[in-house]
Motif scaffolding. Structure first.
Motif, PDB file in Angstrom:
ATOM      1  N   HIS A 190       4.125  64.147  -9.345  1.00  0.00           N
ATOM      2  CA  HIS A 190       3.916  65.522  -9.206  1.00  0.00           C
ATOM      3  C   HIS A 190       3.245  65.919 -10.494  1.00  0.00           C
ATOM      4  O   HIS A 190       3.269  65.400 -11.570  1.00  0.00           O
ATOM      5  CB  HIS A 190       5.150  66.159  -8.784  1.00  0.00           C
ATOM      6  CG  HIS A 190       6.405  66.121  -9.897  1.00  0.00           C
ATOM      7  ND1 HIS A 190       7.328  64.811  -9.717  1.00  0.00           N
ATOM      8  CD2 HIS A 190       6.645  66.632 -11.127  1.00  0.00           C
ATOM      9  CE1 HIS A 190       8.181  65.245 -10.880  1.00  0.00           C
ATOM     10  NE2 HIS A 190       7.754  66.243 -11.807  1.00  0.00           N
ATOM     11  N   HIS A 236      12.131  68.955  -6.330  1.00  0.00           N
ATOM     12  CA  HIS A 236      11.612  69.334  -7.542  1.00  0.00           C
ATOM     13  C   HIS A 236      10.044  70.273  -7.435  1.00  0.00           C
ATOM     14  O   HIS A 236      10.373  71.604  -7.614  1.00  0.00           O
ATOM     15  CB  HIS A 236      11.322  68.253  -8.540  1.00  0.00           C
ATOM     16  CG  HIS A 236      11.035  68.574  -9.835  1.00  0.00           C
ATOM     17  ND1 HIS A 236      11.193  69.547 -10.621  1.00  0.00           N
ATOM     18  CD2 HIS A 236      10.195  67.816 -10.815  1.00  0.00           C
ATOM     19  CE1 HIS A 236      10.871  69.686 -11.985  1.00  0.00           C
ATOM     20  NE2 HIS A 236      10.178  68.429 -12.095  1.00  0.00           N
ATOM     21  N   HIS A 237       9.011  69.600  -7.002  1.00  0.00           N
ATOM     22  CA  HIS A 237       7.791  70.382  -6.781  1.00  0.00           C
ATOM     23  C   HIS A 237       7.372  70.140  -5.491  1.00  0.00           C
ATOM     24  O   HIS A 237       7.660  69.481  -4.840  1.00  0.00           O
ATOM     25  CB  HIS A 237       6.891  69.985  -7.735  1.00  0.00           C
ATOM     26  CG  HIS A 237       7.074  70.277  -9.148  1.00  0.00           C
ATOM     27  ND1 HIS A 237       6.585  71.513  -9.682  1.00  0.00           N
ATOM     28  CD2 HIS A 237       7.845  69.684 -10.221  1.00  0.00           C
ATOM     29  CE1 HIS A 237       7.017  71.836 -10.931  1.00  0.00           C
ATOM     30  NE2 HIS A 237       7.694  70.558 -11.383  1.00  0.00           N
ATOM     31  N   GLU A 276       3.100  67.746 -13.303  1.00  0.00           N
ATOM     32  CA  GLU A 276       3.718  68.487 -14.531  1.00  0.00           C
ATOM     33  C   GLU A 276       3.348  67.682 -15.904  1.00  0.00           C
ATOM     34  O   GLU A 276       2.930  66.336 -15.836  1.00  0.00           O
ATOM     35  CB  GLU A 276       5.431  68.423 -14.078  1.00  0.00           C
ATOM     36  CG  GLU A 276       6.095  69.083 -15.011  1.00  0.00           C
ATOM     37  CD  GLU A 276       7.482  69.121 -14.335  1.00  0.00           C
ATOM     38  OE1 GLU A 276       8.071  68.077 -14.114  1.00  0.00           O
ATOM     39  OE2 GLU A 276       8.210  70.391 -14.294  1.00  0.00           O
ATOM     40  N   ASP A 288       5.010  65.998 -18.511  1.00  0.00           N
ATOM     41  CA  ASP A 288       5.435  64.719 -18.649  1.00  0.00           C
ATOM     42  C   ASP A 288       4.877  63.805 -17.711  1.00  0.00           C
ATOM     43  O   ASP A 288       4.866  62.587 -18.028  1.00  0.00           O
ATOM     44  CB  ASP A 288       6.754  64.657 -18.750  1.00  0.00           C
ATOM     45  CG  ASP A 288       7.400  65.266 -17.674  1.00  0.00           C
ATOM     46  OD1 ASP A 288       6.999  65.890 -16.872  1.00  0.00           O
ATOM     47  OD2 ASP A 288       8.706  64.842 -17.514  1.00  0.00           O
ATOM     48  N   GLU A 289       4.699  64.013 -16.536  1.00  0.00           N
ATOM     49  CA  GLU A 289       4.095  62.927 -15.600  1.00  0.00           C
ATOM     50  C   GLU A 289       2.800  62.576 -15.691  1.00  0.00           C
ATOM     51  O   GLU A 289       2.472  61.508 -15.606  1.00  0.00           O
ATOM     52  CB  GLU A 289       4.113  63.427 -14.150  1.00  0.00           C
ATOM     53  CG  GLU A 289       5.623  63.196 -13.459  1.00  0.00           C
ATOM     54  CD  GLU A 289       6.711  64.282 -13.851  1.00  0.00           C
ATOM     55  OE1 GLU A 289       6.420  65.252 -14.650  1.00  0.00           O
ATOM     56  OE2 GLU A 289       7.944  63.853 -13.857  1.00  0.00           O
ATOM     57  N   ASP A 310      11.617  62.427 -10.972  1.00  0.00           N
ATOM     58  CA  ASP A 310      12.763  63.110 -11.392  1.00  0.00           C
ATOM     59  C   ASP A 310      14.140  63.191 -10.520  1.00  0.00           C
ATOM     60  O   ASP A 310      14.920  63.884 -10.738  1.00  0.00           O
ATOM     61  CB  ASP A 310      12.271  64.623 -11.745  1.00  0.00           C
ATOM     62  CG  ASP A 310      11.211  64.780 -12.915  1.00  0.00           C
ATOM     63  OD1 ASP A 310      11.345  63.898 -13.596  1.00  0.00           O
ATOM     64  OD2 ASP A 310      10.630  65.726 -13.063  1.00  0.00           O
TER      65      ASP A 310
HETATM   66 FE   LIG Z   1       9.007  66.833 -13.232  1.00  0.00          FE
END
Ligand SMILES: [Fe+2]
Ligand SMILES: [Fe+2]
Length: 258
Positions: free
Chosen positions: A82, A147-148, A84, A86-87, A166
């Motif tokens: 997704h 999450h997203h 973000e 950290d991804e 996540d």
């Molecule tokens: Fe995330």
């Protein structure tokens, strides 16, 4: 839990490498601000793939660990599950000769268009579509609003490895693989951090994933979970409330308008 005002300093995070399964490597760094690990997963196959890149400041350390397994010129795919930081903050991996970005169709339509300097050259997948990378076959599973809304997960069918981003994360810095039930601390983390707006899509997804009978689960934060204990984590998702209820990153949010 961390305070919202504190930011992590990814360049200070030590990163380690471990082979979890035949040709599947976990590149892990523990951040003590948030009290969680950041895990990147590398599948070394005929067409190697890196799943997640870590946030931008971790790039050099993660790159060094990838190079302990394969040369960067051999990296064929870089996947994020997704949109973000950290991804896939470590977008420098896309400068590797031959590396191609892999994401969900929703990430492609919603997040990779309409920006400057975001790579348009990518491959996107819809639910149940597959990508063969050698011995491994990746099945992409759309998991919207887990999450997203662009979220997806990956199931590798040969080794029955499940990459959940996540979902099924745990706090702390434990051994690379656990057979212990840490689902209580998983739920407490979700309640404090507030990453899910609602339980419903998370529960539907968790039940769907359980039917795949994964042998190893690879969350992005926390230890890999041995498949023998996975049902405990799914049960915990089914019977506990954990959706956002006024706490974000451990802090209470004020709803009154001044
Ligand atoms: Fe995330
Ligand atoms: Fe994450």
């Amino acid at each position: 839990m961390p305070e919202v005002s504190k930011n992590i300093n990814p360049s200070k995070i030590d990163v380690s490498l471990s082979e979890i399964n035949d040709g599947i490597y976990r590149i892990c760094g523990f951040d003590d601000t948030y009290g969680i690990t950041f895990n990147q997963l590398l599948i070394d196959d005929e067409k190697p793939i890196l799943i997640h890149t870590g946030p931008v400041g971790m790039y050099e350390k993660i790159e060094a660990k990838v190079k302990e397994v394969i040369g960067l010129e051999k990296l064929i795919y870089v996947a994020f599950l997704h949109f973000e930081s950290d991804e896939w903050g470590g977008m420098e991996f896309l400068n590797s000769p031959g590396a191609r970005l892999v994401c969900s169709d929703l990430s492609s339509k919603l997040n990779l268009t309409g920006w400057n300097n975001v790579p348009l050259d990518h491959i996107s997948f819809w639910d149940n579509e597959k990508l063969n990378i050698g011995k491994a076959t990746l099945r992409f599973i759309m998991t919207p609003h887990v999450h997203h809304w662009d979220s997806m997960m990956i199931f590798e069918e040969n080794s029955k490895s499940l990459f959940t981003s996540d979902l099924f994360i745990q706090p702390g810095f434990n051994k690379p693989v656990i057979s212990e039930d840490l689902s209580d601390s998983m739920i407490a983390l979700y309640q404090a951090v507030g990453i899910f707006a609602s339980e419903k899509p998370v529960r539907i997804t968790s039940k769907r994933l359980e039917k795949l009978k994964p042998k190893m689960i690879y969350p992005m934060h926390g230890s890999c979970i041995d498949g023998s204990i996975f049902s405990n984590y799914v049960d915990s998702i089914m019977k506990n409330d954990f959706a956002y209820s006024g706490k974000l990153l451990g802090q209470n949010m004020e709803y009154e308008v001044a």
